[in-house]
Design a protein around this motif. Structure first.
Motif, PDB file in Angstrom:
ATOM      1  N   PRO A  61      34.732  54.109  -8.182  1.00  0.00           N
ATOM      2  CA  PRO A  61      34.471  54.773  -6.899  1.00  0.00           C
ATOM      3  C   PRO A  61      35.451  54.257  -5.843  1.00  0.00           C
ATOM      4  N   SER A  62      35.774  55.097  -4.910  1.00  0.00           N
ATOM      5  CA  SER A  62      36.644  54.672  -3.815  1.00  0.00           C
ATOM      6  C   SER A  62      35.857  53.800  -2.849  1.00  0.00           C
ATOM      7  N   TYR A 164      41.692  27.022  12.946  1.00  0.00           N
ATOM      8  CA  TYR A 164      41.041  28.314  12.739  1.00  0.00           C
ATOM      9  C   TYR A 164      42.027  29.450  12.481  1.00  0.00           C
ATOM     10  N   TYR A 165      42.973  29.651  13.371  1.00  0.00           N
ATOM     11  CA  TYR A 165      43.792  30.854  13.257  1.00  0.00           C
ATOM     12  C   TYR A 165      44.715  30.797  12.039  1.00  0.00           C
ATOM     13  N   CYS A 166      45.217  29.620  11.729  1.00  0.00           N
ATOM     14  CA  CYS A 166      46.072  29.482  10.538  1.00  0.00           C
ATOM     15  C   CYS A 166      45.275  29.815   9.280  1.00  0.00           C
ATOM     16  N   TRP A 167      44.055  29.267   9.210  1.00  0.00           N
ATOM     17  CA  TRP A 167      43.223  29.547   8.038  1.00  0.00           C
ATOM     18  C   TRP A 167      42.779  31.003   8.031  1.00  0.00           C
ATOM     19  N   LYS A 168      42.514  31.570   9.182  1.00  0.00           N
ATOM     20  CA  LYS A 168      42.142  32.976   9.274  1.00  0.00           C
ATOM     21  C   LYS A 168      43.204  33.852   8.613  1.00  0.00           C
ATOM     22  N   LEU A 169      44.470  33.550   8.849  1.00  0.00           N
ATOM     23  CA  LEU A 169      45.548  34.371   8.296  1.00  0.00           C
ATOM     24  C   LEU A 169      45.719  34.149   6.796  1.00  0.00           C
ATOM     25  N   SER A 170      45.614  32.903   6.349  1.00  0.00           N
ATOM     26  CA  SER A 170      45.730  32.671   4.902  1.00  0.00           C
ATOM     27  C   SER A 170      44.537  33.272   4.170  1.00  0.00           C
ATOM     28  N   HIS A 171      43.372  33.211   4.797  1.00  0.00           N
ATOM     29  CA  HIS A 171      42.180  33.808   4.186  1.00  0.00           C
ATOM     30  C   HIS A 171      42.290  35.332   4.169  1.00  0.00           C
ATOM     31  N   LYS A 172      42.889  35.892   5.180  1.00  0.00           N
ATOM     32  CA  LYS A 172      43.142  37.338   5.194  1.00  0.00           C
ATOM     33  C   LYS A 172      44.030  37.718   4.016  1.00  0.00           C
ATOM     34  N   ASN A 173      45.003  36.865   3.709  1.00  0.00           N
ATOM     35  CA  ASN A 173      45.874  37.120   2.558  1.00  0.00           C
ATOM     36  C   ASN A 173      45.067  37.109   1.263  1.00  0.00           C
ATOM     37  N   HIS A 174      44.095  36.199   1.177  1.00  0.00           N
ATOM     38  CA  HIS A 174      43.212  36.168   0.006  1.00  0.00           C
ATOM     39  C   HIS A 174      42.441  37.472  -0.126  1.00  0.00           C
ATOM     40  N   HIS A 175      41.885  37.967   0.959  1.00  0.00           N
ATOM     41  CA  HIS A 175      41.102  39.205   0.898  1.00  0.00           C
ATOM     42  C   HIS A 175      41.982  40.414   0.585  1.00  0.00           C
ATOM     43  N   LYS A 176      43.198  40.404   1.039  1.00  0.00           N
ATOM     44  CA  LYS A 176      44.119  41.516   0.753  1.00  0.00           C
ATOM     45  C   LYS A 176      44.539  41.536  -0.706  1.00  0.00           C
ATOM     46  N   ASN A 177      44.438  40.386  -1.394  1.00  0.00           N
ATOM     47  CA  ASN A 177      44.984  40.271  -2.749  1.00  0.00           C
ATOM     48  C   ASN A 177      44.012  39.635  -3.732  1.00  0.00           C
ATOM     49  N   GLY A 179      41.924  38.625  -6.712  1.00  0.00           N
ATOM     50  CA  GLY A 179      42.028  38.934  -8.134  1.00  0.00           C
ATOM     51  C   GLY A 179      43.437  39.275  -8.589  1.00  0.00           C
ATOM     52  N   ASN A 180      44.416  39.129  -7.701  1.00  0.00           N
ATOM     53  CA  ASN A 180      45.813  39.426  -8.032  1.00  0.00           C
ATOM     54  C   ASN A 180      46.502  38.133  -8.466  1.00  0.00           C
ATOM     55  N   ILE A 181      46.893  38.078  -9.730  1.00  0.00           N
ATOM     56  CA  ILE A 181      47.521  36.878 -10.271  1.00  0.00           C
ATOM     57  C   ILE A 181      48.739  36.474  -9.451  1.00  0.00           C
ATOM     58  N   ASP A 182      49.491  37.441  -8.990  1.00  0.00           N
ATOM     59  CA  ASP A 182      50.786  37.182  -8.379  1.00  0.00           C
ATOM     60  C   ASP A 182      50.757  37.056  -6.853  1.00  0.00           C
ATOM     61  N   LYS A 183      49.585  37.309  -6.228  1.00  0.00           N
ATOM     62  CA  LYS A 183      49.568  37.289  -4.770  1.00  0.00           C
ATOM     63  C   LYS A 183      48.351  36.606  -4.141  1.00  0.00           C
ATOM     64  N   ASP A 184      47.327  36.314  -4.915  1.00  0.00           N
ATOM     65  CA  ASP A 184      46.123  35.722  -4.321  1.00  0.00           C
ATOM     66  C   ASP A 184      46.445  34.345  -3.746  1.00  0.00           C
ATOM     67  N   GLU A 185      45.497  33.808  -2.990  1.00  0.00           N
ATOM     68  CA  GLU A 185      45.748  32.633  -2.157  1.00  0.00           C
ATOM     69  C   GLU A 185      45.438  31.315  -2.854  1.00  0.00           C
ATOM     70  N   VAL A 186      44.379  31.255  -3.651  1.00  0.00           N
ATOM     71  CA  VAL A 186      43.945  29.964  -4.187  1.00  0.00           C
ATOM     72  C   VAL A 186      43.162  30.173  -5.479  1.00  0.00           C
ATOM     73  N   PHE A 187      43.204  29.162  -6.347  1.00  0.00           N
ATOM     74  CA  PHE A 187      42.473  29.150  -7.616  1.00  0.00           C
ATOM     75  C   PHE A 187      42.859  30.316  -8.521  1.00  0.00           C
ATOM     76  N   ASP A 303      44.456  46.904  -8.117  1.00  0.00           N
ATOM     77  CA  ASP A 303      44.241  47.746  -6.937  1.00  0.00           C
ATOM     78  C   ASP A 303      43.114  47.125  -6.137  1.00  0.00           C
ATOM     79  N   PHE A 304      42.926  47.563  -4.911  1.00  0.00           N
ATOM     80  CA  PHE A 304      42.041  46.863  -3.984  1.00  0.00           C
ATOM     81  C   PHE A 304      40.599  46.804  -4.489  1.00  0.00           C
TER      82      PHE A 304
END
Length: 392
Positions: A61-62, A164-177, A179-187, A303-304
């Motif tokens: 589903p979308s 806060y703001y630095c982590w906010k941006l890195s965490h945003k990167n995690h949410h954008k990616n 489950g992505n092996i090549d782009k996720d943020e941690v673990f 995909d997202f």
């Protein structure tokens, strides 16, 4: 409605302080109507105690279709309600701190020695709750007002020595990616070509590992949360600098506390609980997306929606509401704008509409963390050509 919930939360906190055990909390805010209450009460039985799916359908589903299955009010944050949780959390932290100070001054040392480790654990748990509230600020689920979110987030996270703001941006990167092996943020799984061959500390270093992550990032895609010139922070240097400045000011206040009260007082009253908070964050962050049969995808296969569904809902028992339902994670990842106090209800609707997409595990948390950490050590380095990686 506010008073009813305050009695529930306060009763749980009082029981924690009185007996050093926390009772099971299964109800959050009273629901707006009976039908809503029925939905939320069915959260657990909607799925089996463990529901693992390694292969998702080709046609998913979308995001729009999933959103239609959720009540509209679940996306509406309330300033009063969010601030209520902040006040409640801060009150709890102050109560525990004041209680320990009282014991240290009036009770025999052997009683203090027996009680202090309990203080460390429970205070660290409440600090984890403060962190989650700041995390909500970063997602914009604390309120509709960006300025209020950033002010509250900066204050809450600075108290924990987190910019806060630095982590906010890195965490945003995690949410954008996610489950992505090549782009996720941690673990994430690491391809052989990027593997440094270094040894992993047991349990990722737990609380020490959390603060090491803030300073150094996670290898091999390391992001220092104290470097305002990192490319991730482009166009946000001033915001990041403000967050780092607030952490610095708080660090100076802690140094003054040590000078006034003594080094051990600082370590016992703040440092060890902060490391306990960091331990909580490492454990639940790792378990959010790491379990048997949970797939990780290469960038070409990702995909997202597929990536966000590689999140696992877990049962944190007595701690569920003290860490603000962060274990209810699939819906949080699909719609990070949903406030934490609506996650259980939204999850119940999601599970009814899409039961075949649910990932849920109610295994005990610490054994799950140890089990999956061992699997991570053995299986996280993958081939350079791998499109999908699943822990077995």
């Amino acid at each position: 409605m506010l008073c009813t919930d305050q009695r529930k939360w306060s009763a749980g906190l009082w029981f924690l302080l009185k007996s050093c055990l926390v009772t099971l909390l299964r109800d959050d805010w009273p629901k707006t109507d009976q039908s809503e209450n029925n939905i939320s009460s069915s959260l657990g039985p909607v799925v089996k105690k463990k529901q693992r799916i390694s292969t998702l359908p080709d046609e998913l589903p979308s995001l729009v279709e999933i959103r239609r299955s959720l009540p509209k009010h679940c996306f509406e944050p309330s300033v009063a309600r969010s601030l209520y949780y902040v006040v409640l959390n801060v009150f709890g932290v102050g109560l525990l701190y004041g209680g320990l100070i009282y014991l240290e001054r009036l009770m025999p040392s052997y009683i203090v020695y027996a009680i202090t480790p309990l203080y460390w654990f429970f205070q660290g748990t409440l600090l984890a709750g403060i962190f989650v509230l700041g995390h909500d600020c970063g997602h914009g689920s604390f309120s509709k007002y960006t300025l209020l979110n950033d002010i509250a987030g900066n204050i809450l996270h600075a108290f924990l020595m987190v910019p806060y703001y630095c982590w906010k941006l890195s965490h945003k990167n995690h949410h954008k990616n996610t489950g992505n092996i090549d782009k996720d943020e941690v673990f994430y799984p690491v391809r052989k070509k990027n593997d440094s061959g270094g040894r992993m500390l047991p349990g990722f270093g737990l609380g020490f590992g959390w603060y090491a992550y803030i300073i150094r990032g996670y290898s091999p895609r390391q992001v220092c949360h104290l470097n305002i010139f990192h490319k991730m922070y482009a166009n946000h240097s001033l915001d990041c600098a403000i967050s780092i400045a607030l952490v610095t000011v708080w660090g100076m206040a802690l140094a003054f506390y040590a000078q006034t009260m003594g080094l051990w007082a600082l370590v016992s009253h703040y440092v060890i609980p902060a490391l306990m908070f960091g331990t909580w964050v490492v454990i639940f962050t790792f378990l959010h997306h790491t379990e048997e049969d949970v797939p990780w995808y290469s960038d070409t296969k990702w995909d997202f929606v597929r990536g966000q569904l590689s999140s696992v809902d877990r049962d944190y028992g007595w701690a569920h509401y003290f860490i603000h339902t962060i274990g209810t994670h699939q819906i949080h990842h699909l719609f990070s704008k949903i406030p934490h106090y609506h996650l259980d209800e939204a999850t119940a609707h999601f599970r009814k509409a899409f039961p075949h997409l649910v990932r849920y595990d109610d295994s005990p948390i610490l054994p799950s963390f140890i089990r999956m950490f061992k699997k991570y050590l053995r299986q996280s380095v993958i081939s350079d050509e791998a499109d999908i990686h699943i822990y077995q």
